[in-house]
Design a protein around this motif. Structure first.
Motif, PDB file in Angstrom:
ATOM      1  N   GLY A  81      11.485 -12.800  -1.520  1.00 30.02           N
ATOM      2  CA  GLY A  81      11.061 -13.626  -2.646  1.00 30.02           C
ATOM      3  C   GLY A  81      10.495 -14.978  -2.278  1.00 30.02           C
ATOM      4  O   GLY A  81      10.255 -15.808  -3.164  1.00 30.02           O
ATOM      5  N   LEU A  82      10.259 -15.253  -0.986  1.00 28.90           N
ATOM      6  CA  LEU A  82       9.682 -16.540  -0.581  1.00 28.90           C
ATOM      7  C   LEU A  82       8.161 -16.466  -0.665  1.00 28.90           C
ATOM      8  O   LEU A  82       7.556 -15.539  -0.134  1.00 28.90           O
ATOM      9  CB  LEU A  82      10.091 -16.885   0.850  1.00 28.90           C
ATOM     10  CG  LEU A  82       9.573 -18.231   1.366  1.00 28.90           C
ATOM     11  CD1 LEU A  82      10.407 -19.367   0.791  1.00 28.90           C
ATOM     12  CD2 LEU A  82       9.590 -18.285   2.891  1.00 28.90           C
ATOM     13  N   PRO A  83       7.495 -17.420  -1.326  1.00 27.12           N
ATOM     14  CA  PRO A  83       6.032 -17.440  -1.319  1.00 27.12           C
ATOM     15  C   PRO A  83       5.507 -17.731   0.093  1.00 27.12           C
ATOM     16  O   PRO A  83       6.003 -18.634   0.768  1.00 27.12           O
ATOM     17  CB  PRO A  83       5.681 -18.583  -2.277  1.00 27.12           C
ATOM     18  CG  PRO A  83       6.917 -18.822  -3.081  1.00 27.12           C
ATOM     19  CD  PRO A  83       8.063 -18.477  -2.180  1.00 27.12           C
ATOM     20  N   LEU A  84       4.515 -16.952   0.544  1.00 22.53           N
ATOM     21  CA  LEU A  84       3.894 -17.170   1.847  1.00 22.53           C
ATOM     22  C   LEU A  84       2.504 -17.749   1.660  1.00 22.53           C
ATOM     23  O   LEU A  84       1.792 -17.415   0.706  1.00 22.53           O
ATOM     24  CB  LEU A  84       3.795 -15.865   2.637  1.00 22.53           C
ATOM     25  CG  LEU A  84       5.091 -15.238   3.138  1.00 22.53           C
ATOM     26  CD1 LEU A  84       4.786 -14.042   4.041  1.00 22.53           C
ATOM     27  CD2 LEU A  84       5.954 -16.243   3.890  1.00 22.53           C
ATOM     28  N   GLU A  85       2.103 -18.587   2.590  1.00 25.28           N
ATOM     29  CA  GLU A  85       0.820 -19.271   2.508  1.00 25.28           C
ATOM     30  C   GLU A  85      -0.316 -18.310   2.849  1.00 25.28           C
ATOM     31  O   GLU A  85      -0.323 -17.677   3.905  1.00 25.28           O
ATOM     32  CB  GLU A  85       0.824 -20.463   3.470  1.00 25.28           C
ATOM     33  CG  GLU A  85      -0.203 -21.514   3.148  1.00 25.28           C
ATOM     34  CD  GLU A  85      -0.028 -22.765   3.989  1.00 25.28           C
ATOM     35  OE1 GLU A  85      -0.170 -23.871   3.447  1.00 25.28           O
ATOM     36  OE2 GLU A  85       0.245 -22.631   5.193  1.00 25.28           O
ATOM     37  N   LEU A  86      -1.279 -18.215   1.947  1.00 26.15           N
ATOM     38  CA  LEU A  86      -2.469 -17.391   2.173  1.00 26.15           C
ATOM     39  C   LEU A  86      -3.629 -18.244   2.674  1.00 26.15           C
ATOM     40  O   LEU A  86      -4.364 -17.845   3.568  1.00 26.15           O
ATOM     41  CB  LEU A  86      -2.858 -16.682   0.864  1.00 26.15           C
ATOM     42  CG  LEU A  86      -4.133 -15.842   0.874  1.00 26.15           C
ATOM     43  CD1 LEU A  86      -3.977 -14.654   1.818  1.00 26.15           C
ATOM     44  CD2 LEU A  86      -4.467 -15.352  -0.530  1.00 26.15           C
ATOM     45  N   VAL A  87      -3.794 -19.410   2.086  1.00 24.71           N
ATOM     46  CA  VAL A  87      -4.801 -20.374   2.529  1.00 24.71           C
ATOM     47  C   VAL A  87      -4.069 -21.575   3.116  1.00 24.71           C
ATOM     48  O   VAL A  87      -3.224 -22.178   2.451  1.00 24.71           O
ATOM     49  CB  VAL A  87      -5.715 -20.817   1.377  1.00 24.71           C
ATOM     50  CG1 VAL A  87      -6.693 -21.886   1.840  1.00 24.71           C
ATOM     51  CG2 VAL A  87      -6.461 -19.624   0.792  1.00 24.71           C
ATOM     52  N   ASP A  88      -4.373 -21.899   4.353  1.00 24.64           N
ATOM     53  CA  ASP A  88      -3.735 -23.004   5.061  1.00 24.64           C
ATOM     54  C   ASP A  88      -4.044 -24.316   4.341  1.00 24.64           C
ATOM     55  O   ASP A  88      -5.199 -24.728   4.259  1.00 24.64           O
ATOM     56  CB  ASP A  88      -4.265 -23.035   6.499  1.00 24.64           C
ATOM     57  CG  ASP A  88      -3.550 -24.061   7.376  1.00 24.64           C
ATOM     58  OD1 ASP A  88      -3.197 -25.132   6.864  1.00 24.64           O
ATOM     59  OD2 ASP A  88      -3.355 -23.777   8.568  1.00 24.64           O
ATOM     60  N   GLY A  89      -3.015 -24.977   3.826  1.00 29.69           N
ATOM     61  CA  GLY A  89      -3.225 -26.221   3.103  1.00 29.69           C
ATOM     62  C   GLY A  89      -3.607 -27.381   4.004  1.00 29.69           C
ATOM     63  O   GLY A  89      -4.104 -28.399   3.523  1.00 29.69           O
ATOM     64  N   GLY A  90      -3.385 -27.253   5.315  1.00 28.23           N
ATOM     65  CA  GLY A  90      -3.743 -28.326   6.229  1.00 28.23           C
ATOM     66  C   GLY A  90      -5.216 -28.345   6.556  1.00 28.23           C
ATOM     67  O   GLY A  90      -5.818 -29.403   6.704  1.00 28.23           O
ATOM     68  N   THR A  91      -5.826 -27.166   6.682  1.00 29.25           N
ATOM     69  CA  THR A  91      -7.241 -27.070   7.075  1.00 29.25           C
ATOM     70  C   THR A  91      -8.111 -26.496   5.967  1.00 29.25           C
ATOM     71  O   THR A  91      -9.329 -26.424   6.122  1.00 29.25           O
ATOM     72  CB  THR A  91      -7.377 -26.182   8.322  1.00 29.25           C
ATOM     73  OG1 THR A  91      -6.888 -24.868   8.018  1.00 29.25           O
ATOM     74  CG2 THR A  91      -6.591 -26.752   9.489  1.00 29.25           C
ATOM     75  N   LEU A  92      -7.511 -26.098   4.866  1.00 27.33           N
ATOM     76  CA  LEU A  92      -8.235 -25.449   3.767  1.00 27.33           C
ATOM     77  C   LEU A  92      -9.033 -24.247   4.277  1.00 27.33           C
ATOM     78  O   LEU A  92     -10.209 -24.067   3.965  1.00 27.33           O
ATOM     79  CB  LEU A  92      -9.152 -26.448   3.049  1.00 27.33           C
ATOM     80  CG  LEU A  92      -8.453 -27.660   2.422  1.00 27.33           C
ATOM     81  CD1 LEU A  92      -9.448 -28.515   1.658  1.00 27.33           C
ATOM     82  CD2 LEU A  92      -7.331 -27.235   1.500  1.00 27.33           C
ATOM     83  N   SER A  93      -8.382 -23.432   5.068  1.00 25.69           N
ATOM     84  CA  SER A  93      -9.024 -22.229   5.620  1.00 25.69           C
ATOM     85  C   SER A  93      -8.019 -21.090   5.614  1.00 25.69           C
ATOM     86  O   SER A  93      -6.808 -21.322   5.518  1.00 25.69           O
ATOM     87  CB  SER A  93      -9.505 -22.486   7.053  1.00 25.69           C
ATOM     88  OG  SER A  93      -8.388 -22.748   7.895  1.00 25.69           O
TER      89      SER A  93
END
Length: 889
Positions: free
Chosen positions: A615-627
């Motif tokens: 149930g943990l959301p995983l990052e699809l778009v890297d918020g650090g590089t916006l990629s």
């Protein structure tokens, strides 16, 4: 429970004393209640959070419970939707269809069964426990809550309490369990509750403060009943807590529907609620947070709980009609207590002279005077009486008094022999591991630089080079020399990353999520979320409008990785670091620079997918590089395909919108998800979370799982002259919508469709791929807002003219540009536009989620699922197709 001395034996907290205090007939009541509610099977294998979140036939209908076994699931679904009526245990009459007269069928379905004490039960029998509920007798809501909590694991308990907090329901603090002879202090269950309030120091300017209710200290006031009281504690507490004339039923009480039903297992329950100031003089009953405790049942029968309340409270209010010799002895034993005591009496209903005699004896013992004895009879003005109680509480708060946190309360509970839910070995091991990580965090920027190294310059530069390389692929005649140079630089940066070793903090995190114990992994994740929230939050606490004014300036910055707002340190940063190790290694293997047999991080996607399934959301778009880290995301999806085996048919649902438009809250309310909420402290990247479809419903719905994507902080809503960030936002919006079967666009104003989303629609129309979409206009100003008419719906889809011209130029459509309302795929007459009422009923922080909001979100959910079932969301995907789509897009 006969005899004057039963309370004293029970007060020492020993098992023997507790055994003597619960007769055999009482012990069977819990099992009878569990059997009635269909919860017997969950006493060994507890109900878990994922059980309550599955999509099933019931998810598409606003059904009413017909038998007691429906009640737990009805309560969970209503609570997930933040519905203010979740505690209503009324059942609809269940009759065979052929037994109903045809003309009365609809009427019978609406007929409610409830017990009316005025019909055939004497008032004295309200306190009787002679008969347990039968399948056609309503269940007291507090019994339902206790039975459900006793049948749930720690994480479902925590979710139940969190949702109850958002509904402004009183929260369970001490959970009674007469069957197993112990009571549980719910410290862990309360951990997730965080509140924001106005903090006003004696001197200087006030400010908003946000903290966990478990950690913040506040004056605490307990309200208890001794023997019988004509006055309702819960009604009195609700009146004290409610600002102005609007009363909110925080504590369930006798005058509510089903409130007079006998409690079978809930006596001994201790509930807690808080008053939090808002900074408004007309609403703030008290100048600082104040906690209120409510013991269900008589103190003589629940002496251990009463003793706990006397040790943690600044003052105790005792409501009673009679003070007998037994009660006098109980109170006399508290002579060493430093707590202040107040009595609220109804003398005309009791033995007045007896009460006075015992009160005169208690005054020197409890160190009270006649001002501590209040009389409330039927002729007493209720508002004046409430003001008097508030005055007493305010006086105690202003004087030097005991201030305790929930953690302090738990410490006192342990000393008295109560079980504390947080004391299990798995929870404590996970906490110790979290503390080994967080104690090193003194400065967020320094920690990121020293411990999360791969997200620094090499990671940002690698993402920028890869972005340039991908754009070059689409050039009509790309110079080969430039391509070779970009490839060389890219591999050089990845080799530099691969030469690093995971730091001690990252290694500790990996060990935490690799634990062979499923429970320990879950505890560790929650501890990390809270631990990082306390040490890793940015110090900036600007009001929302300040952040909104900053955003257009930041959107024009040349550095695409410059934050739109201070980003807190979270679990996603540790997973992002793992993803960078995997990306670097995979690039070198693809380029032939590293033998596949020498890989060290190939197991990382498997570890992350386990968290996704928990149930943990995983990052699809890297918020650090916006990629998008394509190799990492592809590795996650491949691993997910293996874990799901044959149940890998997916529908992808995305939610896009500017931060602060309520899209994450909408998804959380709709599906019970855990996306971060709040404009100023939410992560920047896009996140995905998985919802399971029940096996019995998957064939009908056409998919086995729903992958939900929240665009997070990717879309700024600005169209800048520089265009770099805007172009990137438009590309990411196109990507997320291109992956989706269903897209929800969350809007805060009637004419604020973000330019990046508008461009994504225009680009996708050219490709022929268009998700089923819904525009959701959320009323963020708590103003009455009726549903828009068809003409209004068309206006909602018309962006401002200057935005239209800019979009036409950038998409090279010239004078042929059309607004969204004019596009071929858009029909405003159909339900593409939703108008959702304001989230809050009242003024925060004492506001509850409005019933209108909850019901509107449920209707939106029903519509989305109906569209999926009817095939209006385009063809469902399997995970392999999704992997290919990620690569292509």
């Amino acid at each position: 429970m006969e005899g004057d001395d039963c309370g004293f034996h029970y007060g020492d907290g020993t098992n023997e004393a507790q055994d003597n205090d619960f007769p055999t007939v009482e012990r069977s009541r819990l099992q009878e209640m569990l059997s009635l509610l269909g919860l017997e099977t969950y006493q060994v294998q507890k109900l878990c959070l994922q059980d309550s979140l599955q999509i099933s036939f019931d998810s598409m209908k606003n059904w009413a419970p017909q038998v007691p076994k429906d009640l737990p699931w009805h309560f969970l679904r209503k609570l997930q939707a933040l519905n203010a009526e979740a505690r209503n245990t009324t059942m609809v009459l269940d009759m065979p269809p052929d037994a109903r007269p045809a003309e009365k069928e609809n009427q019978m379905e609406e007929e409610m069964i409830y017990w009316d004490p005025a019909e055939d039960i004497a008032a004295d029998d309200i306190y009787s426990f002679s008969e347990l509920p039968t399948p056609d007798t309503p269940v007291n809501p507090l019994d339902l809550l206790c039975a459900l909590l006793l049948s749930s694991d720690s994480f479902l308990q925590q979710e139940i309490v969190l949702k109850m907090s958002l509904c402004q329901f009183a929260l369970p603090l001490v959970l009674p369990d007469s069957e197993n002879h112990y009571h549980t202090f719910l410290l862990w269950a309360l951990r997730a509750v965080v509140r924001t309030w106005w903090s006003q120091p004696p001197r200087g300017l006030g400010s908003l403060r946000e903290d966990s209710v478990v950690l913040s200290r506040a004056p605490t006031f307990a309200f208890v009943r001794m023997d019988v009281s004509s006055n309702s504690k819960s009604q009195l507490l609700n009146a004290i807590l409610s600002p102005g004339r609007r009363q909110w039923d925080c504590f369930w009480h006798r005058d509510l529907n089903l409130g007079t039903n006998p409690r079978e297992i809930a006596d001994g329950l201790v509930e807690i609620s808080w008053f939090f100031p808002s900074g408004r003089d007309d609403l703030d009953v008290f100048p600082e947070p104040v906690a209120f405790l409510n013991l269900r049942g008589d103190i003589g029968s629940h002496w251990l709980q009463f003793k706990l309340l006397t040790e943690i409270s600044s003052a105790v209010f005792i409501l009673t009609d009679n003070i007998s010799k037994k009660e006098y002895k109980l109170l006399y034993s508290m002579k060493e207590s430093t707590t202040k005591y107040y009595f609220i009496l109804s003398p005309y209903r009791g033995k007045r002279n007896t009460n006075l005699r015992f009160l005169n004896k208690l005054i020197p013992v409890l160190k009270i005077d006649h001002s501590h004895v209040l009389v409330k009879v039927s002729s007493t003005d209720s508002e004046s009486f409430v003001r008097r109680i508030r005055g007493i509480v305010g006086s105690v708060v202003r004087s030097p008094c005991r201030r305790v946190s929930v953690e302090d309360m738990a410490h006192a509970a342990r000393k008295l022999g109560l079980r504390v839910d947080e004391d299990c070995e798995e929870c404590q091991k996970a906490k110790d591991r979290m503390e080994r990580i967080t104690r090193k965090i003194k400065d967020i920027d320094a920690y990121r630089r020293d411990e999360l190294r791969l997200q620094g310059d090499p990671g940002r530069k690698a993402a920028q080079v890869e972005r340039e390389f991908c754009q070059l692929q689409w050039a009509p005649d790309p110079p080969e020399k430039h391509r070779a140079e970009l490839r060389r630089r890219f591999l050089e940066l990845r080799m530099q990353q691969n030469g690093q070793e995971p730091t001690s903090g990252v290694q500790e995190f990996i060990a935490g999520i690799s634990s062979p114990s499923l429970g320990e992994r879950q505890y560790f994740l929650r501890w990390m979320e809270w631990g990082l929230a306390r040490v890793g939050q940015p110090r900036l606490r600007q009001p929302p409008e300040t952040l909104l004014t900053l955003r257009p300036k930041l959107c024009g910055a040349s550095d695409l990785s410059e934050p739109l707002w201070p980003e807190p340190l979270g679990v996603e940063h540790f997973l992002r670091e793992m993803g960078q190790f995997y990306e670097a290694e995979s690039c070198l293997v693809e380029a032939g620079r590293l033998p596949a047999g020498q890989r060290r991080f190939a197991h990382f996607p498997g570890l992350a997918v386990e968290l996704l399934l928990l149930g943990l959301p995983l990052e699809l778009v890297d918020g650090g590089t916006l990629s998008i880290p394509v190799r990492w995301v592809t590795g996650l999806l491949k691993e997910l395909h293996i874990r799901l085996d044959r149940r890998s048919r997916l529908v992808v649902l995305s939610a896009l919108g500017v931060p602060g438009t309520g899209k994450s809250m909408l998804l959380n309310t709709m599906f019970g998800l855990r996306f971060a909420t709040g404009r100023s402290c939410s992560p920047r990247g896009a996140f995905m979370q998985l919802i399971t479809v029940a096996e019995g419903f998957s064939q009908d719905l056409g998919c086995d799982h729903i992958l939900v994507i929240d665009s997070g902080g990717l879309i700024s809503g600005a169209l800048t002259s520089a265009g770099d960030r805007f172009e990137l936002e438009a590309s990411l919006a196109t990507l997320l919508m291109g992956l989706s079967n269903v897209t929800v666009v969350s809007l805060a104003e009637t004419r604020d469709i973000p330019p990046a989303i508008l461009h994504a629609f225009l680009r996708l129309e050219k490709t022929g791929h268009m998700p089923n979409y819904q525009f959701v206009y959320q009323n963020l100003h708590d103003m009455p807002a009726p549903s828009p008419k068809p003409r209004d719906r068309r206006q909602l889809l018309d962006p401002p003219s200057d935005l239209s011209r800019a979009a036409a130029q950038m998409e090279k459509q010239g004078g042929g540009f059309r607004t969204l309302a004019g596009l071929a795929f858009c029909d405003p007459e159909r339900q593409h536009v939703w108008h959702v009422p304001g989230l809050w009923h009242g003024a925060p922080p004492m506001a509850a989620v409005s019933l209108g909001y909850s019901e509107a979100i449920f209707e939106l959910k029903r519509c989305l699922l109906e569209n999926i079932r009817n095939g209006l969301s385009n063809q469902n995907k399997n995970i392999q197709q999704l992997i290919e789509l990620v690569r292509r897009l």
